[in-house]
Scaffold this motif. Structure first.
Motif, PDB file in Angstrom:
ATOM      1  N   THR B  46      51.012  38.654  19.188  1.00 35.80           N
ATOM      2  CA  THR B  46      51.161  39.190  20.533  1.00 35.80           C
ATOM      3  C   THR B  46      50.505  40.563  20.642  1.00 35.80           C
ATOM      4  O   THR B  46      49.859  40.889  21.646  1.00 35.80           O
ATOM      5  N   GLN B  88      53.282  36.288  26.506  1.00 33.87           N
ATOM      6  CA  GLN B  88      54.473  35.667  25.946  1.00 33.87           C
ATOM      7  C   GLN B  88      55.665  36.033  26.840  1.00 33.87           C
ATOM      8  O   GLN B  88      55.800  37.177  27.271  1.00 33.87           O
ATOM      9  N   ASP B 162      49.578  33.218  25.366  1.00 37.50           N
ATOM     10  CA  ASP B 162      50.455  33.630  24.261  1.00 37.50           C
ATOM     11  C   ASP B 162      51.702  32.750  24.202  1.00 37.50           C
ATOM     12  O   ASP B 162      52.569  32.847  25.065  1.00 37.50           O
ATOM     13  N   GLU B 163      51.784  31.917  23.198  1.00 34.13           N
ATOM     14  CA  GLU B 163      52.919  31.022  22.961  1.00 34.13           C
ATOM     15  C   GLU B 163      53.390  30.283  24.215  1.00 34.13           C
ATOM     16  O   GLU B 163      54.507  30.488  24.681  1.00 34.13           O
TER      17      GLU B 163
HETATM   18 MG    MG Z   1      54.516  36.930  19.813  1.00 31.49          MG
END
Ligand code: MG
Ligand code: ADP
Lengths: 291, 237, 366
Positions: B46, B88, B162-163
């Motif tokens: 991240t 994220q 992000d994720e």
């Molecule tokens: Mg992360």
């Protein structure tokens, strides 16, 4: 019976008068606080500035509405200048921002005393008044109410219907994310500060015909505007507007019962109670309830 | 297919306060690729994404986008250059409607194609349905779709994702995976994503970097990724 | 506790200045201040006492703002309330016996109680930093507005006319009758010694306070309230404590000021007077008592010198000083100078650079 109706009308008129005053006095302060989380202690000086510009232009022969608009614009430009030079350095130091704008306010007031002297007479209230029974109502007060409502409607449209509004609200809710999506948050801050200052200037312009002008006249607005922002919280529409309405009723009632000063003291007592019960003001409370 | 490097990181270092996190990242993404960055929790994935979009300052090293050094540009400029960032945790604007969230994604100055809205609504029909709903009241999966749609409205050349599967129910994860494939194929959008969900990685990534302790420690090609065991081991480095 | 332990009370992480040299300096300043009246003119003595009177309010604000992180614009409200209370009580009781002294005690109690009530509503209401500022300022301005309109003859408390804008006059000076009937009137040099004594006591007491657990919790709350709460402290109690002590010190300034000048006016709490404590404290340095003390005296002196030219120019200059301070030395100039000096020393030689943990923490943060 009619006496009662007139009395009621008189009270409603008082409430409307205070409501308009609170909305106009506090609107600019609340917008800046809502967006950047800082309190502009030089708020009163922007009001003063609007009043002087308006008066000067009216004396120069321009019609009052033009003078008021120019006063607001002038205050707005000054606001942007102040934001660009000083205030923007303080967004992560809110308490220092209080101190620095306080210093600016001191310089502005005392500087104006040096330059402008201590008092100007006002240009006088236009429009006259109408009478009902024993009561008479100044029509200009109704104009003020209309301006206050117009400001609220205008802000609603600006924040809900325009691209600036979308960007501004996004910035308010999550500045880092808004920025990552391409929103120029620094420009939004400057514009918001300018808008807040312009609204202060507008308030000064609107009230200019009714007051004696002096460089310290802004002080006459700040207590009410602070109180309204504390009670209302961070949002102009869901905070300042209802706070103004509630405070207007309280103030008008206290004034009617015990006189002017107690109207002010009534406001302060209300503040103490409200912060004890709703620390984030009306708008924070509303937001919590809806979430 | 002629390859052209879209994004290139060289010896990128960054961190929080005085604590270093990224300790020299080297990585490149070709135009049209889908590249994954994988690794355990807390290795700095991240942090790298935030450094790419500009929320974190790069301490040293370079970030080149379309050949230009951009590491000193602020986030809003990078967004205009063609970065679409989906953080994220999604970070939708909770007190704004779905439609307003999408409008934030529009780029000032660039003429926004109504077609882009049609495309987003076609990819994510739920967003069309919920146009007037406040984003904060939606489920995690819906918010994730909104966050992706919001980035797509800016017509980015590169999506930073992000994720996307974190905390979202499996069926929606599959939907999102399929949409991302279509975005890549049909719009030609390059995608750099961070992921820990093996299925998403296997389904989506053309290529993949393995990160550990702020460094890229391995690179896996499409062929190597076919072996589920390799990918599994990489996730646990 | 032995004699050895005493220095520990006065020194600690929350104050700059420690070690023999510093305390020798303090002693020298006190001695110099004590013999000063032998060599000075009457007016100069009285004027220095007048500066000293304000410094209590500055130290109190330093405690609230510098140590507690709550910016109060309300110090002049406590100042004014105590001043008016002293005036009303002293006029009604008259100057006989120790009545003025009794009036002083009552005035302090009233001012302090008001600070405690206001602080309670704010701190237990959970309002944050900026709001503390605007609520306290609102209260101050409203109080000043109220006193301004008490001009009519109906505004009297017993024999004391409030007199609105013009303020209350002919208030008795402070005096005490000892048991043997010997009367001390606190005027001229006697008043000066009273102020000096109170200042020394206040400064030392505050040093003990801020270096005690109270001070550490207060500073911890300023830096990270959640963490201090996790450690099991009720931060609000400490904040309210600091706010009340700050209010007490402002009241002390107000009552002494009124006794010194024999008058009190609403303008001494309204703007621009309400701005002054902020400036004294900000310019010297709010996060250290000694810095606040030194800074206050310097600013008071400079301001008075400028006021001779023109009140407005002086205020513009002092406002500019405030803006510049916050822009370039947010911690205040005394702190800034100390930091600079220690940085230079560190660069100059291998001598142990920062023996003072507070200073170390400060330089690391900056
Ligand atoms: Mg992360
Ligand atoms: N805002 C922050 N401030 C300080 N340290 C942080 C912050 N965010 C993350 N970190 C630290 O940086 C390291 C990398 O975190 P992160 O990039 O979020 O990891 P990943 O995304 O790979 O799980 C972790 O050790 C984490 O504790």
């Amino acid at each position: 019976m009619t006496a009662f109706v007139y009395q009621f009308l008189a009270f409603a008129y008082q409430v409307a008068d205070v409501f308009a005053f609170l909305v106009l006095a506090a609107g600019g302060l609340a917008i800046i606080f809502g967006m950047m989380g800082i309190i502009n202690m030089a708020h009163g000086e922007f009001i003063t500035c609007g009043a002087y510009v308006t008066t000067a232009l009216v004396r120069a022969g321009l019609p009052l509405p033009v003078g008021i608009v120019m006063g607001a614009l002038f205050a707005g430009v000054l606001g942007i200048a102040l934001e660009r030079t000083i205030v923007r350095r303080f967004y992560n130091r809110p308490i220092d921002s209080l101190v620095v704008t306080w210093g600016v306010s001191l310089i502005a007031t005392q500087g104006a005393l040096l330059v402008l002297g201590s008092a100007w007479t006002s240009v006088g209230t236009p429009l006259g008044s109408i009478g009902f029974g024993d009561y008479s109502f100044a029509l200009y007060r109704l104009v003020m109410l209309a301006v206050a409502i117009g400001v609220l409607v205008g802000l609603y449209l600006l924040f809900m219907k325009t691209r600036f509004g979308v960007h501004a609200r996004a910035t308010m809710q999550n500045p880092a994310m808004a920025r990552a999506l391409g929103v120029p948050t620094e420009r939004i801050y400057a514009q918001t500060f300018g808008l807040g200052a312009a609204l202060a200037g507008l308030a000064g312009g609107v009230y200019a015909p009714t007051l004696t002008l002096s460089p310290t006249m802004g002080t006459g607005f700040v207590v009410e505007s602070f109180v309204t922002v504390v009670v209302g919280g961070a949002d102009v529409l869901t905070g300042t507007a209802p706070a103004s309405a509630v405070l207007a009723i309280i103030r008008a009632a206290c004034t009617a019962a015990w006189g002017q000063v107690f109207g002010l003291i009534g406001l302060l007592v209300t503040v103490c109670i409200v912060i004890r019960v709703l620390p984030e003001g009306f708008s924070g409370w509303l937001m919590r309830r809806r979430a | 297919m002629p390859t052209e490097t879209l994004l290139e990181l060289a010896d990128l270092c960054s961190g929080y306060g005085s604590t270093p996190v990224l300790q020299g990242i080297d990585l490149s993404v070709q135009r049209g690729e889908i590249v994954a960055v994988i690794g355990r929790n807390g290795v700095g994935k991240t942090t790298m994404m935030r450094c790419l979009i500009g929320q974190l300052r790069a301490w040293s090293g370079s970030i080149r986008f379309k050949g230009n050094e951009i590491s000193s540009r602020p986030p809003e400029v990078r967004a205009h250059l063609g970065f679409g960032y989906i953080p994220q945790g999604r970070e939708v604007f909770p007190r704004m409607t779905v439609e307003e969230n999408l409008r934030v994604g529009e780029m000032i100055g660039a003429r926004t194609d109504a077609k882009l809205y049609d495309i987003v609504y076609e990819f994510f029909p739920i967003l069309a349905e919920r146009r007037q709903q406040k984003a904060g009241t939606m489920s995690g999966g819906q918010q994730q779709q909104l966050a992706i749609g919001r980035a797509m409205i800016g017509n980015p050349g590169l999506l930073l994702l992000d994720e996307p599967s974190e905390g979202i129910q499996p069926s929606i994860v599959q939907d999102i995976t399929r949409v991302m494939q279509r975005v890549n194929r049909e719009l030609g959008t390059t995608i750099l994503f961070v992921e820990q969900n093996l299925d998403v990685i296997l389904a989506l990534a053309h290529r993949c970097y393995v990160m550990d302790k702020g460094r890229i420690v391995a690179e896996r090609s499409a062929e190597e990724l076919q072996d589920r065991e390799v990918a599994k081991r990489d996730l646990q480095i | 506790m032995t004699l050895r332990d005493i220095p520990v009370l006065f020194n600690g992480p929350q104050t700059l200045g420690r070690g023999k040299l510093f305390w020798l300096g303090v002693a020298a300043v006190i001695v110099a201040a004590a013999i000063y009246p032998q060599y000075a003119e009457r007016f100069a003595i009285s004027n220095t006492a007048y500066f000293g009177v304000w410094v209590f309010m500055a130290l109190g604000l330093g405690l609230i703002w510098g140590y507690g992180g709550m910016l109060s614009f309300g110090q002049t409200a406590f100042f004014g309330l105590a001043g008016y209370a002293y005036g009303v009580i002293a006029i009604n009781l008259g100057a006989a016996h120790s009545y003025p002294f009794l009036a002083l005690i009552c005035a302090l109690a009233i001012g302090t109680a008001f600070a405690a009530v206001l602080g309670y509503f704010m701190i237990y209401g959970g309002i944050n930093g900026v709001f503390v500022g605007i609520v306290t300022l609102s209260v101050t301005l409203a109080f000043a507005t109220f006193m301004n309109q008490t001009a009519g003859p109906q505004w009297r408390i017993g024999r004391a006319r409030l007199n609105g804008y013009n303020g209350m006059t002919r208030i008795p000076s402070l005096s005490i009758d000892w048991l043997d009937g010997h009367r001390i009137r606190f005027e001229g040099a006697t008043f000066y010694y009273l102020v000096l004594g109170l200042l020394v006591v206040t400064y030392l007491a505050l040093r003990v306070l801020v270096n005690s657990r109270f001070g550490n919790v207060l500073v911890g709350t300023r830096e990270n309230p959640e963490r201090v709460e996790l450690l099991g402290y009720d931060v609000r109690r400490y904040q309210l404590g600091a706010f009340t002590i700050g209010g007490f010190l402002a009241s002390l300034s107000g009552a002494l000021y009124t006794a010194w000048g024999n008058f009190i006016v609403p303008a001494s709490m309204a703007l621009p007077a309400a701005a002054m404590p902020i400036i004294w404290v900000a310019v010297g340095g709010r996060e250290d008592l000694t810095a606040t003390l030194v800074g206050s005296f310097v600013v008071l002196y400079v301001f008075q010198a400028l006021t001779v030219v023109s009140q407005e120019y002086a205020l513009v200059a002092i406002g500019a000083l405030l803006v510049v301070t916050v822009l370039i030395a947010p911690g205040g100039y005394v702190i800034w100078a100390v930091d600079m000096a220690s940085r230079l020393r560190r660069r100059a030689g291998p001598s142990p650079p920062l023996s003072d943990p507070a200073l170390k923490a400060r330089t690391q943060r900056g």
